[in-house]
Design a protein around this motif. Sequence first.
Motif, mmCIF file in Angstrom:
data_model
loop_
_atom_site.group_PDB
_atom_site.id
_atom_site.type_symbol
_atom_site.label_atom_id
_atom_site.label_comp_id
_atom_site.label_asym_id
_atom_site.label_seq_id
_atom_site.Cartn_x
_atom_site.Cartn_y
_atom_site.Cartn_z
ATOM 1 N N SER A 737 0.811 -1.208 0.000
ATOM 2 C CA SER A 737 0.000 0.000 0.000
ATOM 3 C C SER A 737 0.848 1.264 0.000
ATOM 4 O O SER A 737 0.406 2.314 0.397
ATOM 5 N N ALA A 738 2.071 1.154 -0.469
ATOM 6 C CA ALA A 738 2.969 2.312 -0.407
ATOM 7 C C ALA A 738 2.751 3.254 -1.569
ATOM 8 O O ALA A 738 3.451 4.235 -1.707
ATOM 9 N N GLY A 739 1.791 2.961 -2.411
ATOM 10 C CA GLY A 739 1.576 3.784 -3.594
ATOM 11 C C GLY A 739 1.458 5.250 -3.246
ATOM 12 O O GLY A 739 1.449 5.621 -2.099
ATOM 13 N N ALA A 740 1.344 6.050 -4.247
ATOM 14 C CA ALA A 740 1.373 7.494 -4.168
ATOM 15 C C ALA A 740 1.122 8.085 -2.802
ATOM 16 O O ALA A 740 0.264 7.716 -2.087
ATOM 17 N N LYS B 49 1.840 11.485 3.568
ATOM 18 C CA LYS B 49 0.432 11.313 3.920
ATOM 19 C C LYS B 49 0.163 9.959 4.557
ATOM 20 O O LYS B 49 -0.447 9.855 5.619
ATOM 21 N N THR B 50 0.616 8.921 3.867
ATOM 22 C CA THR B 50 0.356 7.575 4.369
ATOM 23 C C THR B 50 0.994 7.383 5.736
ATOM 24 O O THR B 50 0.384 6.822 6.652
ATOM 25 N N THR B 51 2.211 7.869 5.872
ATOM 26 C CA THR B 51 2.900 7.737 7.150
ATOM 27 C C THR B 51 2.096 8.399 8.263
ATOM 28 O O THR B 51 1.911 7.828 9.343
ATOM 29 N N PHE B 164 -9.006 6.441 5.683
ATOM 30 C CA PHE B 164 -8.971 5.930 4.311
ATOM 31 C C PHE B 164 -7.634 6.279 3.690
ATOM 32 O O PHE B 164 -7.233 7.440 3.711
ATOM 33 N N ASP B 165 -6.950 5.293 3.127
ATOM 34 C CA ASP B 165 -5.712 5.590 2.400
ATOM 35 C C ASP B 165 -5.957 5.394 0.912
ATOM 36 O O ASP B 165 -6.005 4.276 0.428
ATOM 37 N N GLU B 166 -6.119 6.491 0.201
ATOM 38 C CA GLU B 166 -6.364 6.448 -1.242
ATOM 39 C C GLU B 166 -7.324 5.320 -1.604
ATOM 40 O O GLU B 166 -6.981 4.430 -2.378
ATOM 41 N N PRO B 167 -8.530 5.357 -1.068
ATOM 42 C CA PRO B 167 -9.417 4.201 -1.223
ATOM 43 C C PRO B 167 -9.890 4.014 -2.656
ATOM 44 O O PRO B 167 -10.309 2.931 -3.018
HETATM 45 MG MG LIG Z 1 0.656 6.830 0.248
#
Ligand SMILES: [Mg+2]
Lengths: 740, 356
Positions: A737-740, B49-51, B164-167
Motif C-alpha cells: 500500500s505504499a503507492g502514491a 500522507k500515508t505515514t 482511508f488511504d487512497e481508497p
Molecule cells: Mg501513500
Amino acid sequence: MRDHKLAGNPLLWFVAFLGVVILPWHVLEDGFSLARLVGIAAAKPDEASALAQAARFDRWWLWGPVIALALAFHAVFLTRSRATQGDALIVAGFAGLSLIGAQGWMIGARGWYYPLFEVVLGALPMGQYGIGIGGALAFLAFLLMLTNGLAARGAFGGDRFVASAVGVIAASILLFTIWPVATILGQAFQAPKGDTLAHALASRFMSARIWGIACLYSGAACGVAWNTLALATATATATTILGLCFALIVTRTSFPAKEWLRLLTVLPIITPPFVIGLGLILIFGRSGIINQAFSALFGVELGRWIYGFNGVWLAQVFSFTPTAFLVLIGIVQGISPSMEEAALTLHARPTRVFKAVTLPLMMPGLANAFLVVFVESLADFGNPIILGGSFGVLSTEIFFAVVGAQVDFGRAATLAFILLLFALAAFFIQRSVIGKRSYVSVTGKGDTGLQQGIPDWVRRLAYSIALPWALLTMTVYALALAGGFVKVWGRDWTPTFSHFGRAFAIDWGANGIVWAGGAWSSLFTTIKLAGIAAPLTAGIGLLAAWLLSRQRFAGRTALEFALMLSFCVPGTVIGVAYILTFNIPPVELTGTALILIICFVFRNMPVGVRSGMAAMSQLDKSLDEAAVTLRASTFRTLRVVVLPLLKPAIVTALVYSFVRAMTTVSAVIFLVSAQHEMATVFIINRVINGDYGLAIAYAAVLIVLMMAAVGLIQLAIGERRLGRRQDTAPGEVNRRSAGA
Amino acid sequence: MTGEKKQGAEVRLEGVAKRYGKVMAVKPLDLVVAPGSLVTLLGPSGCGKTTLLRMIAGLERVSEGRILIGGGDVTDLSAGERNVSMVFQSYALFPHMSVRENVAFGLVSEGMAKAQAHAKAEEAVATVGLAGLGDRLPSELSGGQQQRVAVARALVLEPDVLLFDEPLSNLDARLRRSMREEIRDLQKRLGVTVVYVTHDQSEALAVSDTIVVMNAAEIAQVGTPRELYEEPANVFVATFMGEANHVRGTIETVRDGMAQVRLDTALIEMPARELGEGPVDVVIRPEAVRLQPEDEANGLAATVLTATYMGAHAEYNLETPVGRLFAVAPEADALRKPGDRISLGFGRRGIMLVKP
Ligand SMILES: [Mg+2]
Ligand SMILES: Nc1ncnc2c1ncn2[C@@H]1O[C@H](COP(=O)(O)OP(=O)(O)O)[C@@H](O)[C@H]1O
C-alpha cells in the motif's frame, strides 16, 4: 480503551514461582515421578527446588533466582502505571536471566568451573547437576517478563507477542547454535594439561594430517583439509555442469520426457544419503556386478577403485546434481526472453546470443549453484563414511576423532573449527555473489517474449552429458533397491525377502504383538522424533519468517543473519559441538531424545524461514495490518489470516523437516544413544558391517514411508481457498500500500 | 450501523513526527480534526500522507509528539487498542474468507459470538448495498464491490475515527466519482470522524470539510476547499489545488487591504494579504485570464503560441513579458490563431498574491 497493563503477567509470575519455589531445580538423575515434582519438600539437595536448596541445603548461589522472583513480585503486583511496570519487569527479568545464567556457568558438577573463582571466593565443597524442569520454567518466565517489560516500554512496536517471540527465538538460537559453536572454539583453543597453548595450537592446526601435500609427490595421503577442498571443488564443478545441462534441456528444448527428468531430481531428496553410495558399491564394488562381470569374462580384477576419492566424488555428484539443477532452473527460467529476442533482432546468430547474452546472464546463478553444492559437499558425511576408505575428509575425520580408538576432543574441535571456517567462507562468498546484481528479470508484467531455443551444438552437448547420467542414476537406484531382494550380492543371487524379515519380522507372543525384527525399535524412534520435530521446526521457522518479514525491531538483521548462518554450520560440527556443550551442566542433554529433537529443529528451521519469507513477500502486508486495525490480537492475526494463506509454505516446511529428520546422519550419529537409535544410524552400522541386504531393505522401507508421509501432510494441510479468479484478487497479490 | 447518528471523536496531533533512519517522513506538526468532520490529507506522492495516517491508526509509532483521540492519549497504544478503523488502498480483504467472514472479523476479534457477528455483518453488508453477496469470496466481486466490503468491514466496528488511504485509486474514473459520493454520504449519515488520504485534488475538493495540504513532510496549509482554492498560502498550494500560472509582479501601493499590482504594462487590484510594497508572487488561474483585442487599454500584451479547441471551451498557451501563461477561454467559437497579438485582462477572482 481497554487497559492492557496487567494482562498475562500474574500468570508469568506464577510460572516463575513454580520454577523457583516448588519444582525441583535440577535434572532428576534417578528418573521422573510425580512425587519428585514437589521439589520444595525433597529430602536430597539434588532433588530440591531452588528455594529449598538455598534455604535448607546451603546452596547459597540459588538465592539468586529467589531474589529475582521477589523483584518480579514487586513488578507484577505492586506497580501502578504501564511505564513503571515495564521498567520493573525489565529489571526483574534481566536479574532472573543473569542470576540463573551466572550460577549455571560458574558452578558445575564438581564445584567451581574456573580456578579463578576458587582463588577469589574460596573452595566450594559441592557441585550441582544440570538445570531441570524448575530451572527451565523459571528461565522461560524471566525471559518473557523481560520481553513483556520491553514491549511495555514501547520496544517491538509495543507488541508483547512479537517481543516474546523474538525473545524466545533469539534465546534458543543463542543456546542451541551460537553457544555450542563457541564451545568448539573454546575447546580448539584450549591447551591439554601439561602443554603450552602455543604448542598445542601449532600441533593441532598445523599437523600434516590436515595440511600435508604428500600425495602430490609420493604415494602417501594428503591432508584431510586438502582432500575436503578438492572433493568439494570437483563435486561442485561436475554438479554445476550437469545441473545446467538438465536445466537447459527442461526449459529450452522439446525433449519429450521432461517430466521424468524432473522426477529424477526429487528422488534424492527423499533418499537416505547413503543409498546412492550403496548402489555404487553394488555396481562397482569388490563384489559389484561390473567387477564380477569383468573377472568372469576377462579374468581381470578391477580392484577397489570405487573406495576413495573417486567413489565419494561419484556418489556426491549423484546426490547433489538435483540441488544444482533446482538452483539453476530458476535462473534459466528467470532470464527474460526479451533480452535474447533483442539480441536476435540485432542480428546476432544463435551461438553468439548464447555466448554473449544467455551465458553471462546465468553467471551469478552458476556461481550460486557451485557454492551451494560446495557447502553441501563439505558437510556431507554419509557418502565419505561409506565409500571413503582410507581417503579421509574433515567430516569423517571429526567423527573418528570422537568415536575412534583414541578419543581426542581437542582434535575434533580443531577439525570442526577448520570445517566451519571453510563453510563460512563459502557462505560469505555466496552472499556477496547473490548480493551483487542478480540478472534474473521476472518483472511481473507478463513478459510476452518466447523462450528462445539454444544453438544446436549446445543442445547436443547437453543431451550427451545429461541423458547418460540420467540413465546411470536410474540404474544406481534400481540396483540399490534390487540389492534388498537377493541373498548375498555378488555371491548368492537367490531372490529372497529374508532381509525384510530380519528387519521387520512380527511375532505373536503370549502378550500380543512382539516386534521381533531388528529395525523396529529404531524405526519407531525415528518416526516419533521426526514427527515431534517437524511441526516444531515448521512452527518456529514460520514464526521467525513472519517476524523477519513483517516486524521492525532492533536487532532484526542480526537475528536474520544468525538464522542463516546456523544453516551453514555442517552437521558434524553441530554434532561435536552438542556433545561438547550439553554433556555437562548447566544444560545436560546428551543421551536424551530431547537433544535429537533440538538438533533437528535448529538444523532444519532455516528452510522454514526461507520458504516462509518467500511466501510472505507475496502476501500484501496490509492484510496483517487490516487484521490488527480490526482489533485482532497479533496471535489471532497469525492464526486466522496469515497461516491459512501460507499453506503451501507450511507444507514445504513440514515435509522438508520431516524428511530431513528421517534421513540425516551427520549430526545425529554423534547424538544417538542406546535408547534412542535412529534409522539412518542403524543402517549405516549395517553397511559398515557389510550387511548390505538389510541396510537396503530398511532404506527402501524408509523411502516408501516418507512418500506416504509427504502425501499425508499434503492431505492434512489442504489447499488454500482463494476463489476462482485468483490472479485478479486485489489484496492477495503483492501490491504494497505504499503507492502514491 | 443502524443509522442513528453518533458523534465521532476529535483527533489531535501535537508535534507528531516520524523519522526512518535519517529520512524525515513527517516533520513535527500539529493538527486538530474536529469531531464528525471529514478531513483529507492531500499532497504529492512521497510527502508523508500515508505515514501520518498510519501513525493515527497506530500501525506506525511516532518518533516524536503525542496523538490524542477523543481527548485520550493513544500515543503508546497499539492499533488494536485504539477505536480506529482503516480502509486500505489495496482493500486488504482476506482472500480466503467470504464477504461475511471478512466483515464479521473485527466483531469476532472483539469477542462477539460468531452467529451474532455474522448477523450484524450481514446488516453492514446491506448498508453498503451488497445485500445477498455475503457468501462470495472477495475474488468473486468487482473492484467497486470489494471497495464497499472494505468500508463495511471498517464501519461495522462503529469506530470513533475512520481512516482511508487512497481508497479509490484502484477504481476507474466513473466509479471513483460515485464511490466518493457514497463515502461522503455514509460519513454524514453516521457522523463519524474521517481522515482521508488522496493525491487527487478534485477528489479532495469534492468530499472534504477540511483539506490539509502536505508537501515535503510538512503541512503546507489547512483550510476549507474554498479557502485553499481562493486563498492559497503559497505557490505550492496554489499550483497543487488546480491549474495555476505563477508569475512575478510588483506591489506598487497598498490601501485598505487592497494592493495595486503591476504586471509589466498591466495594473491590477487584488487583496494585499498583509504583503507590503515590492516584488511579489502572483498566481493566476487559467479561467481568470480574459483574451481582449490588442488595443484594449491597461492590458498585458501577449502573443498566442498554441490554441486548442476543446469542445465546450478553448485552451491557449500565451507568451507575455512576464512569462508564459496558460489560459482557458469559455467561448470556443471565436478561436484565435497562433501568432495573433492580443491584450490580456484579468477577472476579480482567480488572481491572487501568495507568499513564495
Ligand atoms: Mg501513500
Ligand atoms: N518503511 C519506510 N522506511 C523508510 N522510509 C520510508 C518508509 N515508509 C515510507 N518512507 C518514506 O517516507 C516518505 C513518505 O512516505 P509516504 O508516507 O508513503 O508518502 P505518501 O503516502 O504521501 O506518498 C517517503 O519519502 C518514503 O520513501
